[in-house]
Write a protein that holds these residues in place. Structure first.
Motif, PDB file in Angstrom:
ATOM      1  N   ILE A   1       0.862  -1.198   0.000  1.00 45.17           N
ATOM      2  CA  ILE A   1       0.000   0.000   0.000  1.00 45.17           C
ATOM      3  C   ILE A   1       0.894   1.243   0.000  1.00 45.17           C
ATOM      4  CG2 ILE A   1      -1.756   1.275   1.296  1.00 45.17           C
ATOM      5  CD1 ILE A   1      -2.670  -1.399   2.497  1.00 45.17           C
ATOM      6  N   PRO A   2       0.770   2.090  -1.031  1.00 46.30           N
ATOM      7  CA  PRO A   2       1.619   3.292  -1.048  1.00 46.30           C
ATOM      8  C   PRO A   2       1.298   4.231   0.125  1.00 46.30           C
ATOM      9  CG  PRO A   2       0.315   3.090  -3.081  1.00 46.30           C
ATOM     10  CD  PRO A   2      -0.171   2.023  -2.157  1.00 46.30           C
ATOM     11  N   SER A   3       2.323   4.959   0.578  1.00 45.90           N
ATOM     12  CA  SER A   3       2.117   5.889   1.703  1.00 45.90           C
ATOM     13  C   SER A   3       1.471   7.172   1.187  1.00 45.90           C
ATOM     14  CB  SER A   3       3.451   6.198   2.379  1.00 45.90           C
ATOM     15  OG  SER A   3       4.055   5.030   2.818  1.00 45.90           O
ATOM     16  N   GLN A   4       0.202   7.076   0.831  1.00 47.91           N
ATOM     17  CA  GLN A   4      -0.451   8.241   0.237  1.00 47.91           C
ATOM     18  C   GLN A   4      -1.133   9.146   1.249  1.00 47.91           C
ATOM     19  OE1 GLN A   4      -2.994   6.651  -2.839  1.00 47.91           O
ATOM     20  NE2 GLN A   4      -1.398   6.888  -4.377  1.00 47.91           N
ATOM     21  N   THR A   5      -1.302   8.657   2.459  1.00 51.73           N
ATOM     22  CA  THR A   5      -1.925   9.502   3.479  1.00 51.73           C
ATOM     23  C   THR A   5      -1.111   9.419   4.773  1.00 51.73           C
ATOM     24  OG1 THR A   5      -3.298   7.760   4.401  1.00 51.73           O
ATOM     25  CG2 THR A   5      -4.248   8.983   2.557  1.00 51.73           C
ATOM     26  N   SER A   6      -1.310  10.421   5.623  1.00 54.89           N
ATOM     27  CA  SER A   6      -0.605  10.431   6.916  1.00 54.89           C
ATOM     28  C   SER A   6      -0.995   9.215   7.738  1.00 54.89           C
ATOM     29  CB  SER A   6      -0.985  11.673   7.719  1.00 54.89           C
ATOM     30  OG  SER A   6      -0.772  12.794   6.972  1.00 54.89           O
ATOM     31  N   LEU A   7      -2.275   8.864   7.649  1.00 59.93           N
ATOM     32  CA  LEU A   7      -2.762   7.730   8.438  1.00 59.93           C
ATOM     33  C   LEU A   7      -1.959   6.471   8.117  1.00 59.93           C
ATOM     34  CD1 LEU A   7      -5.122   7.008  10.447  1.00 59.93           C
ATOM     35  CD2 LEU A   7      -6.251   6.010   8.478  1.00 59.93           C
TER      36      LEU A   7
ATOM     37  N   ILE B   1      -6.921  -2.819  14.711  1.00 62.72           N
ATOM     38  CA  ILE B   1      -7.151  -1.393  14.416  1.00 62.72           C
ATOM     39  C   ILE B   1      -6.910  -1.125  12.932  1.00 62.72           C
ATOM     40  CG2 ILE B   1      -6.358   0.964  14.887  1.00 62.72           C
ATOM     41  CD1 ILE B   1      -5.605   0.159  17.654  1.00 62.72           C
ATOM     42  N   TYR B   2      -5.835  -1.707  12.377  1.00 54.08           N
ATOM     43  CA  TYR B   2      -5.563  -1.464  10.945  1.00 54.08           C
ATOM     44  C   TYR B   2      -6.762  -1.916  10.129  1.00 54.08           C
ATOM     45  CZ  TYR B   2      -0.796  -1.989  12.825  1.00 54.08           C
ATOM     46  OH  TYR B   2       0.330  -1.918  13.599  1.00 54.08           O
ATOM     47  N   PHE B   3      -7.291  -3.092  10.495  1.00 52.95           N
ATOM     48  CA  PHE B   3      -8.403  -3.646   9.731  1.00 52.95           C
ATOM     49  C   PHE B   3      -9.642  -2.752   9.833  1.00 52.95           C
ATOM     50  CE2 PHE B   3     -12.107  -6.362   9.152  1.00 52.95           C
ATOM     51  CZ  PHE B   3     -11.790  -6.976   7.941  1.00 52.95           C
ATOM     52  N   LEU B   4      -9.915  -2.277  11.033  1.00 49.17           N
ATOM     53  CA  LEU B   4     -11.140  -1.495  11.223  1.00 49.17           C
ATOM     54  C   LEU B   4     -11.011  -0.055  10.737  1.00 49.17           C
ATOM     55  CD1 LEU B   4     -12.282  -2.765  14.747  1.00 49.17           C
ATOM     56  CD2 LEU B   4     -13.213  -3.395  12.526  1.00 49.17           C
ATOM     57  N   MET B   5      -9.810   0.511  10.835  1.00 51.25           N
ATOM     58  CA  MET B   5      -9.691   1.951  10.526  1.00 51.25           C
ATOM     59  C   MET B   5      -9.082   2.274   9.175  1.00 51.25           C
ATOM     60  SD  MET B   5      -8.640   3.761  14.103  1.00 51.25           S
ATOM     61  CE  MET B   5      -8.614   5.412  13.427  1.00 51.25           C
ATOM     62  N   CYS B   6      -8.452   1.314   8.536  1.00 49.89           N
ATOM     63  CA  CYS B   6      -7.752   1.631   7.294  1.00 49.89           C
ATOM     64  C   CYS B   6      -8.390   0.859   6.138  1.00 49.89           C
ATOM     65  CB  CYS B   6      -6.274   1.272   7.442  1.00 49.89           C
ATOM     66  SG  CYS B   6      -5.306   1.742   6.022  1.00 49.89           S
ATOM     67  N   LYS B   7      -9.104   1.605   5.308  1.00 49.18           N
ATOM     68  CA  LYS B   7      -9.874   0.958   4.237  1.00 49.18           C
ATOM     69  C   LYS B   7      -8.952   0.255   3.233  1.00 49.18           C
ATOM     70  CE  LYS B   7     -13.752   1.839   1.160  1.00 49.18           C
ATOM     71  NZ  LYS B   7     -13.171   1.184  -0.007  1.00 49.18           N
ATOM     72  N   SER B   8      -7.829   0.880   2.912  1.00 46.03           N
ATOM     73  CA  SER B   8      -6.894   0.268   1.951  1.00 46.03           C
ATOM     74  C   SER B   8      -6.429  -1.083   2.459  1.00 46.03           C
ATOM     75  CB  SER B   8      -5.667   1.153   1.764  1.00 46.03           C
ATOM     76  OG  SER B   8      -6.036   2.469   1.610  1.00 46.03           O
ATOM     77  N   PHE B   9      -6.137  -1.134   3.759  1.00 48.89           N
ATOM     78  CA  PHE B   9      -5.665  -2.371   4.385  1.00 48.89           C
ATOM     79  C   PHE B   9      -6.761  -3.428   4.341  1.00 48.89           C
ATOM     80  CE2 PHE B   9      -4.941  -5.133   8.048  1.00 48.89           C
ATOM     81  CZ  PHE B   9      -3.586  -5.380   7.984  1.00 48.89           C
ATOM     82  N   ARG B  10      -7.968  -3.007   4.722  1.00 50.14           N
ATOM     83  CA  ARG B  10      -9.102  -3.945   4.772  1.00 50.14           C
ATOM     84  C   ARG B  10      -9.394  -4.495   3.387  1.00 50.14           C
ATOM     85  NH1 ARG B  10     -12.525  -0.855   7.839  1.00 50.14           N
ATOM     86  NH2 ARG B  10     -13.481   0.130   6.049  1.00 50.14           N
ATOM     87  N   ASP B  11      -9.428  -3.584   2.395  1.00 44.96           N
ATOM     88  CA  ASP B  11      -9.744  -4.011   1.027  1.00 44.96           C
ATOM     89  C   ASP B  11      -8.715  -5.016   0.510  1.00 44.96           C
ATOM     90  OD1 ASP B  11     -11.916  -2.446   1.064  1.00 44.96           O
ATOM     91  OD2 ASP B  11     -11.161  -0.901  -0.314  1.00 44.96           O
ATOM     92  N   LEU B  12      -7.453  -4.693   0.771  1.00 45.36           N
ATOM     93  CA  LEU B  12      -6.389  -5.571   0.266  1.00 45.36           C
ATOM     94  C   LEU B  12      -6.450  -6.937   0.951  1.00 45.36           C
ATOM     95  CD1 LEU B  12      -4.011  -5.540  -1.690  1.00 45.36           C
ATOM     96  CD2 LEU B  12      -2.550  -4.780   0.173  1.00 45.36           C
ATOM     97  N   LEU B  13      -6.720  -6.918   2.254  1.00 45.95           N
ATOM     98  CA  LEU B  13      -6.801  -8.178   2.997  1.00 45.95           C
ATOM     99  C   LEU B  13      -7.966  -9.025   2.488  1.00 45.95           C
ATOM    100  CD1 LEU B  13      -5.456  -9.572   5.534  1.00 45.95           C
ATOM    101  CD2 LEU B  13      -7.445  -8.807   6.792  1.00 45.95           C
ATOM    102  N   LEU B  14      -9.114  -8.361   2.312  1.00 44.04           N
ATOM    103  CA  LEU B  14     -10.289  -9.094   1.841  1.00 44.04           C
ATOM    104  C   LEU B  14     -10.069  -9.604   0.418  1.00 44.04           C
ATOM    105  CD1 LEU B  14     -13.132  -6.870   3.325  1.00 44.04           C
ATOM    106  CD2 LEU B  14     -12.342  -9.098   4.127  1.00 44.04           C
ATOM    107  N   GLU B  15      -9.355  -8.792  -0.360  1.00 45.40           N
ATOM    108  CA  GLU B  15      -9.084  -9.200  -1.736  1.00 45.40           C
ATOM    109  C   GLU B  15      -8.253 -10.481  -1.768  1.00 45.40           C
ATOM    110  OE1 GLU B  15      -7.528  -6.234  -4.698  1.00 45.40           O
ATOM    111  OE2 GLU B  15      -5.954  -7.750  -4.771  1.00 45.40           O
ATOM    112  N   ARG B  16      -7.283 -10.544  -0.841  1.00 43.40           N
ATOM    113  CA  ARG B  16      -6.412 -11.724  -0.804  1.00 43.40           C
ATOM    114  C   ARG B  16      -7.141 -12.947  -0.287  1.00 43.40           C
ATOM    115  NH1 ARG B  16      -1.302 -10.426  -3.287  1.00 43.40           N
ATOM    116  NH2 ARG B  16      -1.877  -8.294  -3.763  1.00 43.40           N
ATOM    117  N   PHE B  17      -8.055 -12.718   0.648  1.00 45.76           N
ATOM    118  CA  PHE B  17      -8.648 -13.880   1.316  1.00 45.76           C
ATOM    119  C   PHE B  17     -10.071 -14.204   0.877  1.00 45.76           C
ATOM    120  CE2 PHE B  17      -5.125 -12.804   4.112  1.00 45.76           C
ATOM    121  CZ  PHE B  17      -4.558 -14.057   4.253  1.00 45.76           C
ATOM    122  N   SER B  18     -10.649 -13.344   0.080  1.00 40.36           N
ATOM    123  CA  SER B  18     -12.024 -13.646  -0.326  1.00 40.36           C
ATOM    124  C   SER B  18     -12.203 -13.374  -1.807  1.00 40.36           C
ATOM    125  CB  SER B  18     -12.981 -12.810   0.517  1.00 40.36           C
ATOM    126  OG  SER B  18     -14.140 -12.546  -0.218  1.00 40.36           O
ATOM    127  N   LYS B  19     -12.650 -14.393  -2.502  1.00 40.15           N
ATOM    128  CA  LYS B  19     -12.833 -14.268  -3.946  1.00 40.15           C
ATOM    129  C   LYS B  19     -13.898 -13.229  -4.242  1.00 40.15           C
ATOM    130  CE  LYS B  19     -13.118 -16.471  -8.236  1.00 40.15           C
ATOM    131  NZ  LYS B  19     -13.564 -15.224  -8.811  1.00 40.15           N
TER     132      LYS B  19
END
Ligand code: ADP
Length: 333
Positions: free
Chosen positions: A52-58, A296-314
């Protein structure tokens, strides 16, 4: 043997060793569990954030927390082997001199980053529109570097000044391995860290109170009655606060008294023994943070959540493919 007898016998066996069944046989297996879970979760988080590119401060702050948590996790095996009594006595010296300091350095750096995340969320939610410097990526990278440098300047002397020649007996307490200046530095750095924690605590309280008010006002204004989305928003944003409270408040409520007991002589052996156990118990809760931060990453960071779900859920991968044109962004809530 009742608790009092056990405590007395434990203290009489050697006045300079406060270890007990709790610290020698209860805590080490628990540390083993959080070591394995923390290592797995943080390696996974590091692998995800690498993509995930560092595109935001978060995202910048989250990446720094992953690094801090990985270092903190790496210090656990030394504590585990030492507390189980499996290593040679010199391992206790290594723990006092190096790995415990690495643990604290990364714990406090992580705490400061959690504070910066709260501030960033506050600016984003309560103070829009208009970009604030706190949301500027270059600024947040500079601030992150400054945080690491400052914490190292404050805490690395605890390594350097733990330099008294060690014996099997003196190694039972870290404070006995310090030079006079080392004891003073231990005191000052401890109080500075405790103060930093309470500043972050107050800052978070202020930020989250303001965020709650803004969310409440906005629901009232637009008369939205979407209870599901309201529940989810609250869950996501307050996850950080809940984790912070569970992990760090108990330890910091007791640490000030423990440090006093280490550095002044007016405490009885019994009080020192009790404070040591409260410190070790609450320190375990702080260590648990390495397993809770990935939540916290999963709940607060959409990029993280999306990427994780993409990897683990078709299924999630399909829905993401549809929105591939959208840039990476973190959710507000
Ligand atoms: N807040 C802190 N920051 C950095 N190092 C710390 C901090 N608190 C303790 N340390 C260091 O970690 C080591 C273990 O400290 P402590 O937990 O107080 O000792 P003990 O295990 O004897 O109770 C010591 O070298 C100490 O100086």
């Amino acid at each position: 043997m009742d608790a009092r007898n056990f405590m007395n016998s434990s203290m009489n066996s050697t006045t300079s060793d406060y270890n007990s069944v709790f610290t020698k046989t209860v805590l080490p297996p628990l540390y083993c569990c959080i070591f394995l879970a923390g290592l797995t979760l943080n390696c996974l988080a590091a692998w995800m954030f690498f993509r995930i590119p560092s595109q935001t401060s978060l995202i910048v702050y989250f990446k720094n927390i992953v690094v801090a948590d990985l270092f903190m996790t790496a210090s656990f095996p030394f504590k585990i082997v030492n507390d189980f009594g499996l290593g040679v006595w010199y391992l206790r010296v290594v723990v006092c001199r190096y790995t415990a300091v690495v643990f604290y350095l990364n714990m406090y750096t992580g705490i400061i980053f959690l504070g910066l995340i709260s501030l960033e969320r506050y600016v984003k939610i309560v103070k829009p529109p208009g970009a604030s410097i706190i949301q500027n990526v270059t600024f947040s990278k500079a601030l992150s570097t400054a945080t690491w440098v400052l914490m190292m300047i404050l805490l690395v002397p605890n390594i350097i000044l733990t330099s008294k020649e060690a014996t099997e007996d003196t190694s039972k307490k870290c404070i006995q391995l310090k030079t006079d200046l080392g004891v003073q530095w231990h005191k000052v750095s401890n109080y500075a860290c405790i103060a930093a924690f309470w500043v972050v605590f107050v800052l978070m309280f202020f930020c989250y109170a303001s965020i709650s008010k803004t969310i409440y006002d906005s629901y009232k204004k637009f008369r939205r009655n979407n209870t599901e989305s309201r529940r989810k928003s609250k869950r996501n944003i307050f996850s950080l606060l809940v984790v912070f409270f569970i992990c760090f408040v108990p330890y910091h409520a007791c640490r000030i008294f423990y440090t006093l007991s280490q550095t002044i002589n007016s405490f009885s052996e019994q009080t020192k023994y009790v404070l040591f156990h409260i410190k070790e118990g609450t320190l375990f809760l702080s260590a648990l943070n390495v397993c809770l931060d990935p939540v916290i990453y999963f709940l607060m960071c959409k990029s993280f959540r999306d990427l994780l779900l993409e990897r683990f859920s078709k299924k999630a991968a399909d829905s993401r493919r549809k929105s591939l044109t959208a840039p990476y962004s973190e959710s507000i809530l």
